[in-house]
Design a protein around this motif. Structure first.
Motif, PDB file in Angstrom:
ATOM      1  N   ASP A  55     -72.761 -88.291 -19.609  1.00 23.72           N
ATOM      2  CA  ASP A  55     -71.723 -88.137 -20.547  1.00 23.72           C
ATOM      3  C   ASP A  55     -72.681 -87.784 -21.866  1.00 23.72           C
ATOM      4  N   MET A  56     -71.993 -86.791 -22.652  1.00 22.52           N
ATOM      5  CA  MET A  56     -72.299 -86.258 -23.968  1.00 22.52           C
ATOM      6  C   MET A  56     -72.280 -86.976 -25.082  1.00 22.52           C
ATOM      7  N   THR A  57     -71.001 -88.003 -24.984  1.00 26.78           N
ATOM      8  CA  THR A  57     -70.529 -88.951 -26.124  1.00 26.78           C
ATOM      9  C   THR A  57     -71.058 -89.980 -26.293  1.00 26.78           C
ATOM     10  N   GLU A  84     -73.790 -79.325 -18.131  1.00 23.33           N
ATOM     11  CA  GLU A  84     -74.417 -77.931 -17.856  1.00 23.33           C
ATOM     12  C   GLU A  84     -75.973 -78.231 -17.963  1.00 23.33           C
ATOM     13  N   VAL A 101     -63.244 -83.005 -15.589  1.00 22.57           N
ATOM     14  CA  VAL A 101     -64.435 -82.922 -16.506  1.00 22.57           C
ATOM     15  C   VAL A 101     -64.927 -81.757 -16.390  1.00 22.57           C
ATOM     16  N   LEU A 104     -63.355 -78.849 -18.258  1.00 21.66           N
ATOM     17  CA  LEU A 104     -63.607 -78.665 -19.890  1.00 21.66           C
ATOM     18  C   LEU A 104     -64.793 -77.948 -20.194  1.00 21.66           C
TER      19      LEU A 104
HETATM   20  C1  LIG Z   1     -61.116 -86.417 -19.723  1.00 20.84           C
HETATM   21  S1  LIG Z   1     -62.467 -87.822 -20.175  1.00 20.84           S
HETATM   22  C2  LIG Z   1     -62.818 -88.116 -18.279  1.00 20.84           C
HETATM   23  C3  LIG Z   1     -63.602 -89.262 -18.254  1.00 20.84           C
HETATM   24  C4  LIG Z   1     -63.746 -90.056 -16.926  1.00 20.84           C
HETATM   25  N1  LIG Z   1     -64.243 -89.103 -15.881  1.00 20.84           N
HETATM   26  C5  LIG Z   1     -62.606 -90.586 -16.511  1.00 20.84           C
HETATM   27  O1  LIG Z   1     -61.960 -90.248 -15.305  1.00 20.84           O
HETATM   28  O2  LIG Z   1     -62.043 -91.713 -16.768  1.00 20.84           O
HETATM   29  C6  LIG Z   1     -63.875 -86.471 -20.245  1.00 20.84           C
HETATM   30  C7  LIG Z   1     -65.364 -87.294 -20.479  1.00 20.84           C
HETATM   31  O3  LIG Z   1     -66.143 -85.900 -20.184  1.00 20.84           O
HETATM   32  C8  LIG Z   1     -67.131 -86.196 -21.082  1.00 20.84           C
HETATM   33  N2  LIG Z   1     -67.508 -84.534 -21.483  1.00 20.84           N
HETATM   34  C9  LIG Z   1     -66.587 -83.578 -21.647  1.00 20.84           C
HETATM   35  N3  LIG Z   1     -67.482 -82.428 -21.376  1.00 20.84           N
HETATM   36  C10 LIG Z   1     -68.932 -82.972 -21.320  1.00 20.84           C
HETATM   37  C11 LIG Z   1     -70.048 -82.121 -21.019  1.00 20.84           C
HETATM   38  N4  LIG Z   1     -69.991 -80.705 -21.249  1.00 20.84           N
HETATM   39  N5  LIG Z   1     -71.083 -82.781 -20.726  1.00 20.84           N
HETATM   40  C12 LIG Z   1     -71.082 -84.076 -20.720  1.00 20.84           C
HETATM   41  N6  LIG Z   1     -69.977 -84.953 -20.802  1.00 20.84           N
HETATM   42  C13 LIG Z   1     -68.649 -84.287 -21.236  1.00 20.84           C
HETATM   43  C14 LIG Z   1     -66.280 -86.434 -22.526  1.00 20.84           C
HETATM   44  O4  LIG Z   1     -67.298 -87.008 -23.514  1.00 20.84           O
HETATM   45  C15 LIG Z   1     -65.367 -87.672 -21.876  1.00 20.84           C
HETATM   46  O5  LIG Z   1     -65.826 -88.760 -21.804  1.00 20.84           O
END
Ligand SMILES: C[S@@+](CC[C@H](N)C(=O)[O-])C[C@H]1O[C@@H](n2cnc3c(N)ncnc32)[C@H](O)[C@@H]1O
Length: 197
Positions: A55-57, A84, A101, A104
Motif C-alpha cells: 500500500d502507498m499510504t 505500478e 484497487v 484506481l
Molecule cells: C478502496 S481501498 C481498498 C483497501 C483494501 N483492498 C480493502 O478491500 O479493504 C484502496 C487502497 O489502495 C491503496 N492504493 C490506491 N492506489 C494505490 C497505488 N497506486 N499503489 C498502492 N496503493 C494504492 C490506498 O492507499 C488504499 O489503502
C-alpha cells in the motif's frame, strides 16, 4: 480476526474466495488497506505460506501492521510501495489478489506488467475490481465516477482482457458479478502467467 481490519475494508468483492488459495502459497495483495485480505490469506496459506500487502499510504500500513499484531499473524508483511512499481523481486509470489484497487490506478498497463513480473511462471492473479461495459465511452465512465467515487477510471471488459494478454497472461477471464452504476460492474478478474515465462 481483528475487528478493525474488517471495519477498514472498503473493497468491492472477496478476492480470497476468487483466488482459491492453498496451503504453503505466497500471496500478494495490491492496495492492502487495513489488511483484512492479507490476514485472511495468511490464515488460508498457513505457517508454510506467506502473505504480503502493498500500500502507498502510511496510515493504512500502520493500521494493517497493528491489525496483524492483534491477530498474532507471523506470516505477513506490509510493504510501502505503489502497485505500478511493486517492491518485490521477480517471481516472488504464487498468487496476486486485490480488492477494488486496480481501477484506481492511472497506469493500469504498468500494474498488469508488474503483476506478471512478481508472479512465478504458472502463477495466478484473482482480483475483484470495477469494470465498465465495452460500449461506455471514457466520458460516460467519468460521469458515473462523479456519482460513485473511485470508479471513473475503470477499464472496460475487453480492455482488461487485452491488457492482461499484452502483459503475458493466458486463461484470462473477466466476469461481472453485480452492477454498481449504470453499465459499471463489480467483476472477478482471473488469469494465469505462462508456465514457461
Ligand atoms: C478502496 S481501498 C481498498 C483497501 C483494501 N483492498 C480493502 O478491500 O479493504 C484502496 C487502497 O489502495 C491503496 N492504493 C490506491 N492506489 C494505490 C497505488 N497506486 N499503489 C498502492 N496503493 C494504492 C490506498 O492507499 C488504499 O489503502
Amino acid at each position: 480476526m481483528a475487528e478493525e481490519a474488517v471495519l477498514a475494508s472498503l473493497g468491492c468483492g472477496n478476492p480470497i474466495a476468487v483466488a482459491d488459495l492453498r496451503e504453503g502459497e505466497r500471496v500478494l495483495d495490491l492496495g492492502s488497506g487495513g489488511g483484512i485480505d492479507v490476514l485472511l490469506s495468511a490464515r488460508r496459506v498457513g505457517p508454510s505460506g506467506f502473505a504480503y500487502g502493498v500500500d502507498m499510504t502510511d496510515d493504512m500500513l500502520t493500521l494493517a501492521r497493528q491489525n496483524a499484531a492483534k491477530a498474532g499473524a507471523g506470516n505477513v508483511e506490509f510493504l510501502k510501495g505503489e502497485i505500478e512499481d511493486l517492491p518485490l523481486p521477480d517471481a516472488a509470489v504464487d498468487v496476486v489478489i486485490s480488492n477494488c484497487v486496480i481501477n484506481l490506478s492511472v497506469d493500469k498497463p504498468a500494474v498488469l506488467t508488474e503483476i506478471a513480473r512478481v508472479l512465478k511462471p504458472g502463477g495466478r492473479v484473482g482480483v475483484s475490481d470495477v469494470v465498465a461495459e465495452d460500449h461506455l465511452s471514457e466520458d460516460e465512465r467519468a460521469s458515473r465516477g462523479s456519482y460513485f467515487g473511485c470508479i471513473a477510471g475503470a477499464l472496460s471488459k475487453s480492455e482488461y482482457e487485452a491488457g492482461l494478454e499484452a502483459a503475458g497472461f493466458e486463461q484470462v477471464s473477466v466476469e461481472f458479478t453485480h452492477e454498481v452504476a449504470d453499465g459499471m460492474h463489480g467483476a472477478i478478474v482471473k488469469a494465469v502467467t505462462r508456465g514457461d515465462a
